[in-house]
Design a protein around this motif. Sequence first.
Motif, short mmCIF file in Angstrom:
data_model
loop_
_atom_site.label_atom_id
_atom_site.label_comp_id
_atom_site.label_asym_id
_atom_site.label_seq_id
_atom_site.Cartn_x
_atom_site.Cartn_y
_atom_site.Cartn_z
N VAL B 21 19.70 10.08 9.84
CA VAL B 21 20.69 10.24 8.79
C VAL B 21 21.91 10.99 9.33
O VAL B 21 21.81 12.00 10.00
CB VAL B 21 20.08 11.03 7.61
N SER B 23 25.02 13.15 8.23
CA SER B 23 25.35 13.94 7.04
C SER B 23 26.59 13.44 6.32
O SER B 23 26.70 13.54 5.11
CB SER B 23 25.53 15.40 7.43
N ASP B 25 27.36 10.67 5.53
CA ASP B 25 27.05 9.57 4.62
C ASP B 25 26.17 9.99 3.46
O ASP B 25 25.58 9.15 2.79
CB ASP B 25 26.34 8.45 5.40
N THR B 26 26.00 11.26 3.22
CA THR B 26 25.10 11.68 2.14
C THR B 26 25.92 11.98 0.88
O THR B 26 27.09 12.33 0.96
CB THR B 26 24.28 12.91 2.55
N PRO B 27 25.29 11.89 -0.29
CA PRO B 27 26.07 11.95 -1.53
C PRO B 27 26.58 13.34 -1.92
O PRO B 27 27.48 13.44 -2.75
CB PRO B 27 25.09 11.42 -2.59
N LYS B 28 26.02 14.40 -1.37
CA LYS B 28 26.47 15.77 -1.68
C LYS B 28 26.43 16.07 -3.18
O LYS B 28 27.46 16.26 -3.83
CB LYS B 28 27.89 16.00 -1.14
N LEU B 29 25.25 16.11 -3.70
CA LEU B 29 25.06 16.32 -5.13
C LEU B 29 24.54 17.72 -5.46
O LEU B 29 24.20 18.01 -6.61
CB LEU B 29 24.09 15.27 -5.69
#
Lengths: 434, 175
Positions: B21, B23, B25-29
């Motif tokens: 993965v 980082s 590309d992560t949604p950061k929720l």
Amino acid sequence: MAVPPDSNDELEYAAGGGLLHRRALLRQGLVLATAAAAIPAARAQSPPPAALPAPLDPNPPTLTTPGAPFSAYGSPSSFERRVLRAVGANADVPGNGVSWTPLESLEGIITPSGLHFERHHNGVPTIDPKQHRLMIHGFVKQPLTFSLESLLRYPMRSHLIFLECGGNSNAGWHSEPIQRPVGSFHGMVSCSEWTGVPVSVLLDEAGVDAAAAWAVLEGADAGALNVSLPLAKLRDDCIVALYQNGERIRPEQGYPLRLIVPGWEGIVNIKWLRRLQLTSEPAMTRDETAKYTELQPGGKARQFTYVMEAKSVITTPSAMQRLKDPGIYEIRGLAWSGRGRVARVDISADGGKTWAEAALQDPVLPRCLTRFRAAWNWSGKPAVLKSRATDETGYVQPERNVLVAERGRRGYFHYNAIVSWGVAEDGEVSHVYA
Amino acid sequence: MRNARRHLSVFLPLAFLGAAVVSADTPKLGEPAAPEVVAKWNSTIFPDGRGLPEGKGTVTEGRAIYDKKCSNCHGPEGRGETAEELAGNDVPLSDPDTSQTIGSYWPYATTLFDYTRRAMPMDAPGSLAPDEVYAVTAYLLQINGVITEADEMNAATLAKVRMPNRDGFTRIDAK
């Protein structure tokens, strides 16, 4: 080198005590036991049974009776209802104790989720996922909380791995060999596919301070079980798991989320995870000082013994089983290592005098249970069966006397010695120290 | 289309190395947690006493609490019952007949406070007020011969207690 038990047969022997060459497993005509445990399938030498059982109905009623309707969630056959976890709990606190995976009744490498071993300190909490948050704080730029709904949107990865309690097999430290089914002795190991969000992704989002070196992790169970872990391992391959074997994690495995720490002792795989605090040092919690440490003969204790070292055990035949009569059996077992892949498993049928390499069944994955098999022609004479795992680092599973000489018998945790099963002339299998 | 191709070129070599993965590309929720919220969640106590709450307790107070809320499982004077013994080992740890009690084995007194506060009594974990936890901690340290009858336990005094087996541990898989 190996002496066949009966020089008249045409079997190819690989070691003493009747161990057959690995090729025997592939050879046509040599049919090995595939169904009930410890029932010989090929009876090379034995005479035909005197009285034949009543013939089976060639047209059983199932052929002519419509079957049961669909079930929205399947369960095992009613004929298998005795395949259960053995439970050992505290009389005063029913949620304090363990349950063991019935290894003697299972095949392959995957543990059915409902038979995964448990170690609970104070019961299984019922957690509403809507009310649950994972907080990441401590040495981070921005403390964050994550809801289940948002975690489900993150990129995921799977680990098909074993999980083993640091206290698994601890009866091996006893001065007398314990007589129990193999699962109730070594069954605090299970194997699942765990799927979830890499911890590193969540840590990066919070922003890790340079001074962070450890993390304190805490569950949402009664007593909020807490442990410390080095940050490097969390970053390397740990996940916040949401799924086990394809479905959402079961309550007793940490619903709605647990930490998965591949290859490391069960206690640090915090169930019902609710808090991850980055720190510069461990918190020295009860379960990394008073417990899950191993007192050694000199009076010092080993601490932070996280890695589960290579181990193997023969599951069939195993203690409390009985071989019906002499003949060919498939020796079956499990091997694993917290350091990587199992490289080989050797089997002895003569108490360790001679050894033959077992066949490893695919897949052979790092930090995963590996199924091994060997063909054995039991002569009907007393025998002692052993298995010995070697992992890809070259580490070899020790004999019990070697482990006890090094560690004493008060360490309680991390028992990984070679297991010996004695087969008596009447076919009775028992646990022996040999 | 172009996006998808860029994705692939980023993912493939990394996936091969095992870091699946990226980082970016992560949604950061993650939702920011305010300091006062963090303080309410945070219960960690460190060996140097950081995290210990305000409060105090004496051995005498602790004995009363112990007899009422702990001895049914741990036995009188911590000698063990259905739950493990908490005191009473005089045999050195190097002797095979030893046992691992608070006094003989535990390296830090802060651990005793932390564990008692979060996990005990097992039929009502988290039910003791800080003063009660200090008191029962004092009592358990006293019956283990670590402190005297007259010693009061509070954040300052507890952090200064040096357990007999403080240096009895060797770190194996982490430093």
